[in-house]
Motif scaffolding. Sequence first.
Motif, PDB file in Angstrom:
ATOM      1  N   UNK A  55      -7.432  -7.354   6.443  1.00  0.00           N
ATOM      2  CA  UNK A  55      -7.489  -7.588   4.997  1.00  0.00           C
ATOM      3  C   UNK A  55      -6.500  -8.676   4.602  1.00  0.00           C
ATOM      4  N   UNK A  56      -5.327  -8.646   5.231  1.00  0.00           N
ATOM      5  CA  UNK A  56      -4.314  -9.660   4.945  1.00  0.00           C
ATOM      6  C   UNK A  56      -4.821 -11.048   5.325  1.00  0.00           C
ATOM      7  N   UNK A  57      -5.505 -11.137   6.475  1.00  0.00           N
ATOM      8  CA  UNK A  57      -6.043 -12.426   6.915  1.00  0.00           C
ATOM      9  C   UNK A  57      -7.141 -12.902   5.967  1.00  0.00           C
ATOM     10  N   UNK A  58      -8.003 -11.965   5.536  1.00  0.00           N
ATOM     11  CA  UNK A  58      -9.108 -12.326   4.651  1.00  0.00           C
ATOM     12  C   UNK A  58      -8.605 -12.890   3.335  1.00  0.00           C
TER      13      UNK A  58
ATOM     14  N   UNK B  18       0.807  -1.207   0.000  1.00  0.00           N
ATOM     15  CA  UNK B  18       0.000   0.000   0.000  1.00  0.00           C
ATOM     16  C   UNK B  18       0.843   1.261   0.000  1.00  0.00           C
ATOM     17  N   UNK B  19       2.042   1.184   0.596  1.00  0.00           N
ATOM     18  CA  UNK B  19       2.900   2.359   0.613  1.00  0.00           C
ATOM     19  C   UNK B  19       3.519   2.588  -0.749  1.00  0.00           C
ATOM     20  N   UNK B  20       3.924   1.507  -1.398  1.00  0.00           N
ATOM     21  CA  UNK B  20       4.577   1.656  -2.699  1.00  0.00           C
ATOM     22  C   UNK B  20       3.706   2.403  -3.695  1.00  0.00           C
ATOM     23  N   UNK B  21       2.384   2.079  -3.827  1.00  0.00           N
ATOM     24  CA  UNK B  21       1.576   2.871  -4.759  1.00  0.00           C
ATOM     25  C   UNK B  21       1.571   4.348  -4.416  1.00  0.00           C
TER      26      UNK B  21
ATOM     27  N   UNK C 170     -14.492  -1.149  -2.562  1.00  0.00           N
ATOM     28  CA  UNK C 170     -13.425  -1.396  -1.603  1.00  0.00           C
ATOM     29  C   UNK C 170     -12.494  -0.210  -1.581  1.00  0.00           C
ATOM     30  N   UNK C 171     -11.920   0.069  -0.398  1.00  0.00           N
ATOM     31  CA  UNK C 171     -10.924   1.130  -0.298  1.00  0.00           C
ATOM     32  C   UNK C 171      -9.509   0.589  -0.404  1.00  0.00           C
ATOM     33  N   UNK C 172      -9.378  -0.700  -0.626  1.00  0.00           N
ATOM     34  CA  UNK C 172      -8.076  -1.343  -0.758  1.00  0.00           C
ATOM     35  C   UNK C 172      -7.310  -0.713  -1.926  1.00  0.00           C
TER      36      UNK C 172
ATOM     37  N   UNK D  17      -9.796   2.226   4.426  1.00  0.00           N
ATOM     38  CA  UNK D  17      -8.706   1.273   4.659  1.00  0.00           C
ATOM     39  C   UNK D  17      -7.671   1.964   5.541  1.00  0.00           C
ATOM     40  N   UNK D  18      -7.118   1.237   6.517  1.00  0.00           N
ATOM     41  CA  UNK D  18      -6.120   1.804   7.424  1.00  0.00           C
ATOM     42  C   UNK D  18      -4.984   0.810   7.624  1.00  0.00           C
ATOM     43  N   UNK D  19      -3.762   1.321   7.590  1.00  0.00           N
ATOM     44  CA  UNK D  19      -2.572   0.479   7.786  1.00  0.00           C
ATOM     45  C   UNK D  19      -1.607   1.202   8.698  1.00  0.00           C
ATOM     46  N   UNK D  20      -1.135   0.508   9.731  1.00  0.00           N
ATOM     47  CA  UNK D  20      -0.132   1.070  10.646  1.00  0.00           C
ATOM     48  C   UNK D  20       1.233   0.474  10.324  1.00  0.00           C
ATOM     49  N   UNK D  21       2.275   1.175  10.777  1.00  0.00           N
ATOM     50  CA  UNK D  21       3.625   0.677  10.592  1.00  0.00           C
ATOM     51  C   UNK D  21       4.101   0.757   9.162  1.00  0.00           C
TER      52      UNK D  21
END
Length: 385
Positions: free
Chosen positions: A273-276, A10-13, A89-91, A147-151
């Motif tokens: 999302x990763x688990x899904x 997600x960061x790369x895009x 989806x917000x992915x 969509x939210x991602x930490x780290x």
Amino acid sequence: MAAQRKTSRYVVPIAVAGIAAATIGLVPALAASGDPDLPEITAQQLIEKIAASDTQTLSGTFKISTDLGLPAFDGLLGGLAGGGSGEGSADPSAQLTKLVSGTHTLKIAADGPERQKLTLLDGDERYSLIHNGDEVWAYDSASNQVFHEKGAEEAGRAPEKELPASPKALADEVLKAAGDTTSITVGGTANVAGRDAYRLVIAPKQQGSTVEAVTIAVDAATGTPLKFTLDSTSGGKPVVDAGFTKVDFARPAASEFDFAVPKGAEVTEGDQLEKDHAGKAPEDLEKALGDFGLGGAGQNGPEVVGEGWTAIATFDTGEAAPKTEDAPKEARGFLDALGDEVSGKFGSGTVFKTKIVNALMTDDGKVYVGAVTPQALVDAANAAQ
């Protein structure tokens, strides 16, 4: 390591979008008075100017138009990239595939490597992607999904590379690498988003490449690339035509990178999302491609035939290639639209075509891929006999 792979999706895009905003955009805003009269400059001096550019902050609007000569496949790519998340989806991995076809308007803001924001404007709908420190937020207004991602900060950090010590040294390396296969020239001037720019033209000297030329408009004052055009030898619209319509190099307000979850929005955490998607999308896609003989390079890795712009990667899948009718149903029409039957000393096969990259799959399972003409692929297959 797994966390790094996960967040970098997600960061790369975002990083690419930030760089793209500083390097490409689309449909230049040309001044009515014509191209500006600028001091003469050599290709080496222009490359040095780009290398010396230290643009860290900007905001602006740009359009990007992509024409690969392919049938419509937004839904197909969205489904593959998003593991079935697709529309609603917000992915980011699902949403940003929209940029590979059609024409889109985007707004961009960047404040160094830690803060970027991209907003995709499609009609009344908005899709925003924000990187702020170690967090990534994405919001799709059509579905009210977040969509939210930490780290994300460490995961998005690119590995360090040793670069030439000066812009001149870098320019020397670029020109040296171009060698006998590439022509690099200054092709006049342009006015992009109200700013004077030089046009750096990069073109193959070799016959058989599908690339006509790559043209980069470089801001005369800052050295920042403002526009990018990739033309195919097949003519027609550029494969990629991107350039700022507005640009400002002032630092955006810090509030530009703030995000508050809209009322009633559903929030999906990156971990969930990763688990899904764990064990689903990549394996399912690999199986679908494998069933059609596209799953890998068989026992041996790809070999490269030729050099420069006409290099062709070739490998053996190790088994006879199935027919298009054996492909997964969702891909069958797409492959039919791309494929042409060909034959030669190698036997027979199918060339899958775009305006830039073409691929030949022979009936006995050998694959030839390159940014070259279909005939060049056939010649390579014949020469391998």
